[in-house]
Design an enzyme around this catalytic site. Structure first.
Site, PDB file in Angstrom:
ATOM      1  N   ASN A   1      -5.037  -6.360  33.571  1.00  0.00           N
ATOM      2  CA  ASN A   1      -3.951  -6.822  32.708  1.00  0.00           C
ATOM      3  C   ASN A   1      -4.410  -8.006  31.868  1.00  0.00           C
ATOM      4  O   ASN A   1      -5.126  -8.883  32.353  1.00  0.00           O
ATOM      5  CB  ASN A   1      -2.668  -7.125  33.501  1.00  0.00           C
ATOM      6  CG  ASN A   1      -2.863  -8.111  34.634  1.00  0.00           C
ATOM      7  OD1 ASN A   1      -3.914  -8.175  35.248  1.00  0.00           O
ATOM      8  ND2 ASN A   1      -1.833  -8.885  34.908  1.00  0.00           N
TER       9      ASN A   1
ATOM     10  N   GLU B   1      -3.279  -0.634  33.556  1.00  0.00           N
ATOM     11  CA  GLU B   1      -3.342   0.825  33.445  1.00  0.00           C
ATOM     12  C   GLU B   1      -3.440   1.275  31.995  1.00  0.00           C
ATOM     13  O   GLU B   1      -4.247   2.143  31.641  1.00  0.00           O
ATOM     14  CB  GLU B   1      -2.084   1.468  34.075  1.00  0.00           C
ATOM     15  CG  GLU B   1      -1.920   1.186  35.554  1.00  0.00           C
ATOM     16  CD  GLU B   1      -1.145  -0.087  35.859  1.00  0.00           C
ATOM     17  OE1 GLU B   1      -1.245  -1.058  35.071  1.00  0.00           O
ATOM     18  OE2 GLU B   1      -0.439  -0.114  36.881  1.00  0.00           O
TER      19      GLU B   1
HETATM   20  N1  THU Z   1       1.199  -5.366  35.293  1.00  0.00           N
HETATM   21  C1  THU Z   1       0.190  -4.433  35.225  1.00  0.00           C
HETATM   22  O1  THU Z   1      -0.921  -4.735  34.783  1.00  0.00           O
HETATM   23  N2  THU Z   1       0.469  -3.172  35.641  1.00  0.00           N
HETATM   24  C2  THU Z   1       1.673  -2.770  36.116  1.00  0.00           C
HETATM   25  O2  THU Z   1       1.878  -1.592  36.321  1.00  0.00           O
HETATM   26  C3  THU Z   1       2.715  -3.750  36.392  1.00  0.00           C
HETATM   27  C4  THU Z   1       2.524  -5.077  35.775  1.00  0.00           C
HETATM   28  C5  THU Z   1       0.913  -6.715  34.823  1.00  0.00           C
HETATM   29  C6  THU Z   1       1.695  -7.123  33.614  1.00  0.00           C
HETATM   30  C7  THU Z   1       1.688  -8.618  33.744  1.00  0.00           C
HETATM   31  O3  THU Z   1       0.480  -9.118  33.184  1.00  0.00           O
HETATM   32  C8  THU Z   1       1.657  -8.854  35.245  1.00  0.00           C
HETATM   33  O4  THU Z   1       1.249  -7.636  35.827  1.00  0.00           O
HETATM   34  C9  THU Z   1       2.973  -9.274  35.832  1.00  0.00           C
HETATM   35  O5  THU Z   1       3.971  -8.417  35.485  1.00  0.00           O
END
Ligand code: THU
Length: 165
Positions: free
Chosen positions: A69, A82
């Protein structure tokens, strides 16, 4: 369909079946992909949420790619792990199907989550379309310290999903 439901409102159960297991029950290839997702959590840029997510995909040609992320001070400009890796796969290998997707996450304590972390709704929608492009379900592996989940395609996580194709 109309014939069956037009007279009385009925409850319709939408059932999803997924597998729970320990990591050592997975194939070497699956364990390796989860390991890549775990390592990718360390490359997360998440100074705002402090929640580090890693994702790894395996493609039909054997190539493995990772993403994490990537947040931004303008919050909605950031992107989940993802979608980062799925869009990268599409950008680099547009004609190669995604066969597997592994996901792992570290909570604000820096530890890998005890329970598996599922993809958010927007990522699920993108996975739906990756499956459409691939022409087959994508095996999804979710890591948790307590147990992992194996999901045969996104459909169990996306009942009644929108798909144009
Ligand atoms: N996040 C992801 O990378 N994948 C997910 O499926 C859920 C949330 C990230 C987004 C944000 O940077 C952090 O997790 C907190 O929500």
């Amino acid at each position: 369909f109309a014939q069956k439901y037009h007279q009385s409102m009925q409850e319709v159960e939408l059932k999803s079946v997924i597998k729970a297991c320990q990591m050592d029950e997975l194939t070497a290839e699956e364990q390796h992909l989860l390991q890549l997702a775990i390592e990718a959590t360390n490359r997360s840029y998440s100074p705002y949420s402090k929640f580090s997510v890693g994702a790894a995909v395996r493609l039909g040609n054997g190539v493995e790619l990772t993403g994490s992320n990537q947040e931004n001070a303008a919050y909605p400009s950031g992107l989940c792990a993802e979608r980062t890796v799925l869009f990268y796969a599409g950008a680099q290998y547009p004609d190669v199907p995604v066969t597997m997707l592994a996901i792992a996450a570290r909570g604000t304590d820096g530890e890998l989550t005890e329970e598996p972390t599922g993809p958010c709704g927007a990522c699920r929608q993108v996975i739906v379309e990756s499956e459409t492009r691939a022409g087959h379900p994508i095996r999804i592996l979710l890591y948790g310290r307590r147990h992992c989940y194996v999901i045969e395609g996104i459909r169990p996580l996306m009942p009644l999903c929108f798909s144009e194709f």
